[in-house]
Design an enzyme around this catalytic site. Structure first.
Site, short mmCIF file in Angstrom:
data_model
loop_
_atom_site.label_atom_id
_atom_site.label_comp_id
_atom_site.label_asym_id
_atom_site.label_seq_id
_atom_site.Cartn_x
_atom_site.Cartn_y
_atom_site.Cartn_z
N HIS A 66 43.33 35.81 40.24
CA HIS A 66 44.12 36.82 39.54
C HIS A 66 45.02 36.07 38.55
O HIS A 66 45.70 35.11 38.93
CB HIS A 66 45.02 37.59 40.50
N GLU B 40 47.93 39.55 35.14
CA GLU B 40 48.13 40.95 35.58
C GLU B 40 49.61 41.26 35.27
O GLU B 40 49.90 41.91 34.28
CB GLU B 40 47.83 41.10 37.08
N1 ADE Z 1 46.33 41.95 46.39
C1 ADE Z 1 45.77 43.16 46.47
N2 ADE Z 1 45.79 43.76 45.28
C2 ADE Z 1 46.37 42.91 44.40
C3 ADE Z 1 46.66 42.94 43.02
N3 ADE Z 1 46.39 44.00 42.25
N4 ADE Z 1 47.27 41.87 42.47
C4 ADE Z 1 47.57 40.82 43.22
N5 ADE Z 1 47.30 40.73 44.52
C5 ADE Z 1 46.72 41.77 45.11
ZN ZN Z 2 43.33 42.47 42.83
#
Ligand code: ADE
Ligand code: ZN
Length: 343
Positions: A200, A203
């Site tokens: 990730h 975000e």
């Molecule tokens: N864990 C579950 N969903 C998540 C997200 N959108 N961003 C980061 N960690 C997560």
């Molecule tokens: Zn995620």
């Protein structure tokens, strides 16, 4: 003779791969209460409706607080198998043909649930997925980035006996202040063991974290990545290298990464030549599974059938499937489109 127009209820979902799906984020209130009862766990909500009313998030952390708290009901192999079966049944209805599924071992081992219970429970359901649901699957083990690098290393070593069940490692949880570079060593170890890598990034965190995920962790895909659009050089690189981005539109709105779905940068990302896919992230919490996300962006952003087809094809192109299976699924998208034109 002209065929009758398809009724709106006859929506046939596009065949697609889901590449950004936290299995713990598929825990629906009904199953949470059933597992709570089975395991003698008391939830801090009297009813399913009361729990649902808590699904109003101000940012990623406000969601994570509830997401981790509800995991208290997951204790046994059966619990993890039931959770995965419930997801697969929903995914099948949504046209998902292939799912690469995240799990968060540290969120369970911290509560005294052994990693083997988690992996073997999930794997038991996934082993039947092709036959029961017509869905091929992979497992991606995520490290919690708000835990220490040492804890990630310890988790990786605890998972070694189960690596034959695991295709890739990932990185999730609270992003800001926990850059990818913190996990350089564990990702190097995973790559050495032959695993794929995803993270990730971008975000809530800045575009700089996407650069780090690429350059320090050597990831094969970026999860979310929407904030890459703030950095022209990064967009050019992601497009040139066709690094897949697993975008989650309904999640972005619910976690206030984006104010309104109509403002989502998905069209600009596609126009920039990025290999974008559409996914559900934590569908029990964010109001929709895979095809619900496709339908939501279609309606909010006015995406046409050709663009939706591109998103479906991208999902298979960005997957960790072998080439023969990928080609078979891509042919299914072609056949779906040919069928839709005849309706
Ligand atoms: N864990 C579950 N969903 C998540 C997200 N959108 N961003 C980061 N960690 C997560
Ligand atoms: Zn995620």
């Amino acid at each position: 003779m002209a065929s009758a127009p398809a009724s709106p209820s006859a929506h046939r979902p596009l065949p697609k791969a889901e590449l950004h799906l936290h299995i713990e984020g598929t825990l629906e209130p009904g199953l949470a209460f059933a597992l709570a009862e089975r395991n003698g766990v008391t939830l801090p909500y009297a009813t399913e409706d009361a729990l649902r009313r808590a699904y109003s998030f101000t940012d990623l952390q406000s969601f994570l607080d509830l997401y981790y708290a509800l995991m208290a009901v997951l204790r046994t192999e059966d619990d993890f198998a039931d959770l995965a079966h419930a997801y697969l049944a929903r995914a099948k209805e949504q046209g998902v043909r292939h799912a690469e599924i995240f799990f968060d071992p540290q969120a369970h081992t911290a509560r005294g649930v052994p990693i083997g219970t988690v992996v073997e429970g999930l794997a038991r359901a996934l082993d039947t997925a092709e036959q029961t649901y017509g869905i091929s699957t992979r497992l991606i083990m995520c490290f919690l980035r708000d835990q220490s690098a040492a804890s990630a290393l310890e988790t990786f070593e605890a998972a070694r006996p189960h690596l034959d069940r695991i295709t890739a490692v990932g990185l999730d949880s609270a992003e800001v202040g926990n850059p990818p570079s913190k996990f350089r060593e564990v990702f190097a170890r995973a790559r050495e063991a032959g695993l794929k890598c995803v993270a990730h990034a971008g975000e809530e965190g800045p575009a700089a974290y996407v650069w780090e995920a690429l350059d320090v962790l050597g990831v094969d895909r970026i999860d979310h990545g929407v904030r890459c659009m703030e950095d022209e050089r990064l967009v050019a690189r992601l497009a040139a290298e066709q690094v897949p981005l697993t975008v989650c539109p309904l999640s972005n709105v619910r976690l206030r990464v984006i104010d309104d779905l109509a403002d989502h940068p998905l069209p600009e990302m596609l126009d920039a030549g990025l290999l974008v896919t559409v996914n559900s992230d934590d569908p029990a919490y964010f109001g929709g599974y895979a095809d619900d996300n496709f339908t939501a962006v279609r309606d909010a952003l006015g995406l046409g059938a050709e663009t939706l087809g591109t998103l479906a094809r991208n999902s298979f192109r960005a997957s960790f499937l072998d080439e023969a299976t990928r080609a078979r699924y891509l042919a299914e998208v072609d056949a779906h489109e040919a069928g839709a034109q005849q309706e």
